[in-house]
Motif scaffolding. Structure first.
Motif, PDB file in Angstrom:
ATOM      1  N   ASP A  54      29.082  41.211  28.883  1.00 33.93           N
ATOM      2  CA  ASP A  54      29.938  41.352  27.704  1.00 33.93           C
ATOM      3  C   ASP A  54      31.195  42.172  28.003  1.00 33.93           C
ATOM      4  O   ASP A  54      31.513  43.135  27.306  1.00 33.93           O
ATOM      5  CB  ASP A  54      29.150  41.968  26.543  1.00 33.93           C
ATOM      6  N   VAL A  55      31.867  41.773  29.099  1.00 34.05           N
ATOM      7  CA  VAL A  55      33.127  42.404  29.472  1.00 34.05           C
ATOM      8  C   VAL A  55      34.149  41.319  29.783  1.00 34.05           C
ATOM      9  O   VAL A  55      33.809  40.156  29.964  1.00 34.05           O
ATOM     10  CB  VAL A  55      32.978  43.340  30.706  1.00 34.05           C
ATOM     11  N   SER A  56      35.391  41.718  29.876  1.00 36.37           N
ATOM     12  CA  SER A  56      36.468  40.811  30.249  1.00 36.37           C
ATOM     13  C   SER A  56      36.446  40.579  31.755  1.00 36.37           C
ATOM     14  O   SER A  56      36.051  41.462  32.528  1.00 36.37           O
ATOM     15  CB  SER A  56      37.810  41.429  29.849  1.00 36.37           C
ATOM     16  N   LEU A  57      36.890  39.415  32.193  1.00 38.55           N
ATOM     17  CA  LEU A  57      37.026  39.151  33.627  1.00 38.55           C
ATOM     18  C   LEU A  57      37.941  40.173  34.287  1.00 38.55           C
ATOM     19  O   LEU A  57      37.791  40.477  35.464  1.00 38.55           O
ATOM     20  CB  LEU A  57      37.587  37.748  33.869  1.00 38.55           C
ATOM     21  N   ASP A  58      38.865  40.714  33.529  1.00 38.55           N
ATOM     22  CA  ASP A  58      39.799  41.711  34.071  1.00 38.55           C
ATOM     23  C   ASP A  58      39.079  42.949  34.602  1.00 38.55           C
ATOM     24  O   ASP A  58      39.610  43.655  35.451  1.00 38.55           O
ATOM     25  CB  ASP A  58      40.828  42.127  33.020  1.00 38.55           C
ATOM     26  N   GLU A  59      37.864  43.206  34.123  1.00 37.66           N
ATOM     27  CA  GLU A  59      37.092  44.347  34.608  1.00 37.66           C
ATOM     28  C   GLU A  59      36.834  44.257  36.108  1.00 37.66           C
ATOM     29  O   GLU A  59      36.636  45.266  36.772  1.00 37.66           O
ATOM     30  CB  GLU A  59      35.740  44.436  33.879  1.00 37.66           C
ATOM     31  N   PHE A  60      36.825  43.042  36.639  1.00 36.97           N
ATOM     32  CA  PHE A  60      36.471  42.834  38.036  1.00 36.97           C
ATOM     33  C   PHE A  60      37.674  42.690  38.964  1.00 36.97           C
ATOM     34  O   PHE A  60      37.502  42.532  40.165  1.00 36.97           O
ATOM     35  CB  PHE A  60      35.573  41.594  38.172  1.00 36.97           C
ATOM     36  N   ARG A  61      38.846  42.718  38.400  1.00 41.46           N
ATOM     37  CA  ARG A  61      40.040  42.604  39.248  1.00 41.46           C
ATOM     38  C   ARG A  61      40.231  43.888  40.033  1.00 41.46           C
ATOM     39  O   ARG A  61      40.025  44.973  39.517  1.00 41.46           O
ATOM     40  CB  ARG A  61      41.276  42.326  38.395  1.00 41.46           C
ATOM     41  N   LYS A  62      40.650  43.743  41.268  1.00 40.62           N
ATOM     42  CA  LYS A  62      40.901  44.931  42.093  1.00 40.62           C
ATOM     43  C   LYS A  62      42.141  45.646  41.590  1.00 40.62           C
ATOM     44  O   LYS A  62      43.118  45.014  41.221  1.00 40.62           O
ATOM     45  CB  LYS A  62      41.119  44.524  43.552  1.00 40.62           C
ATOM     46  N   LYS A  63      42.056  46.938  41.620  1.00 39.43           N
ATOM     47  CA  LYS A  63      43.235  47.735  41.280  1.00 39.43           C
ATOM     48  C   LYS A  63      43.924  48.073  42.596  1.00 39.43           C
ATOM     49  O   LYS A  63      43.407  48.802  43.420  1.00 39.43           O
ATOM     50  CB  LYS A  63      42.810  48.992  40.546  1.00 39.43           C
ATOM     51  N   GLU A  64      45.099  47.501  42.786  1.00 41.85           N
ATOM     52  CA  GLU A  64      45.838  47.701  44.028  1.00 41.85           C
ATOM     53  C   GLU A  64      47.229  48.221  43.711  1.00 41.85           C
ATOM     54  O   GLU A  64      47.737  48.065  42.617  1.00 41.85           O
ATOM     55  CB  GLU A  64      45.959  46.369  44.794  1.00 41.85           C
ATOM     56  N   ASP A  65      47.839  48.818  44.738  1.00 40.55           N
ATOM     57  CA  ASP A  65      49.224  49.283  44.595  1.00 40.55           C
ATOM     58  C   ASP A  65      50.186  48.111  44.546  1.00 40.55           C
ATOM     59  O   ASP A  65      51.248  48.195  43.954  1.00 40.55           O
ATOM     60  CB  ASP A  65      49.599  50.197  45.767  1.00 40.55           C
ATOM     61  N   LYS A  66      49.809  47.010  45.203  1.00 40.92           N
ATOM     62  CA  LYS A  66      50.679  45.854  45.276  1.00 40.92           C
ATOM     63  C   LYS A  66      50.321  44.872  44.170  1.00 40.92           C
ATOM     64  O   LYS A  66      49.161  44.737  43.808  1.00 40.92           O
ATOM     65  CB  LYS A  66      50.506  45.142  46.613  1.00 40.92           C
ATOM     66  N   PRO A  67      51.315  44.144  43.647  1.00 38.99           N
ATOM     67  CA  PRO A  67      50.994  43.117  42.642  1.00 38.99           C
ATOM     68  C   PRO A  67      50.249  41.961  43.312  1.00 38.99           C
ATOM     69  O   PRO A  67      50.380  41.740  44.518  1.00 38.99           O
ATOM     70  CB  PRO A  67      52.360  42.664  42.127  1.00 38.99           C
TER      71      PRO A  67
END
Length: 70
Positions: A54-67
């Motif tokens: 029950d979370v958004s797919l965005d929860e699994f995106r890597k947080k990186e310095d680069k776009p």
């Protein structure tokens, strides 16, 4: 990514077997991801994670310095 999944599982108070059942995948699939044998999970699998937890797919995106380059 598995660390994120484990954190969300703890918040939802579910174990790996319960998550697999909610996702309608074998527990072995989760074990493969946990052990790093699945390096790039499919979009379908990630949607199952998001729906089951029950979370958004965005929860699994890597947080990186680069776009992201798409």
């Amino acid at each position: 990514m598995w660390k994120q999944i484990e954190n969300i599982m703890q918040l939802n108070n579910i174990n790996q077997r319960q998550l697999a059942k909610k996702m309608q995948v074998s527990p072995g699939t989760l074990t493969e991801l946990k052990k790093g044998r699945i390096k790039k999970p499919s979009f379908d699998l990630m949607c199952k994670f998001a729906d089951a937890l029950d979370v958004s797919l965005d929860e699994f995106r890597k947080k990186e310095d680069k776009p992201c380059n798409h």
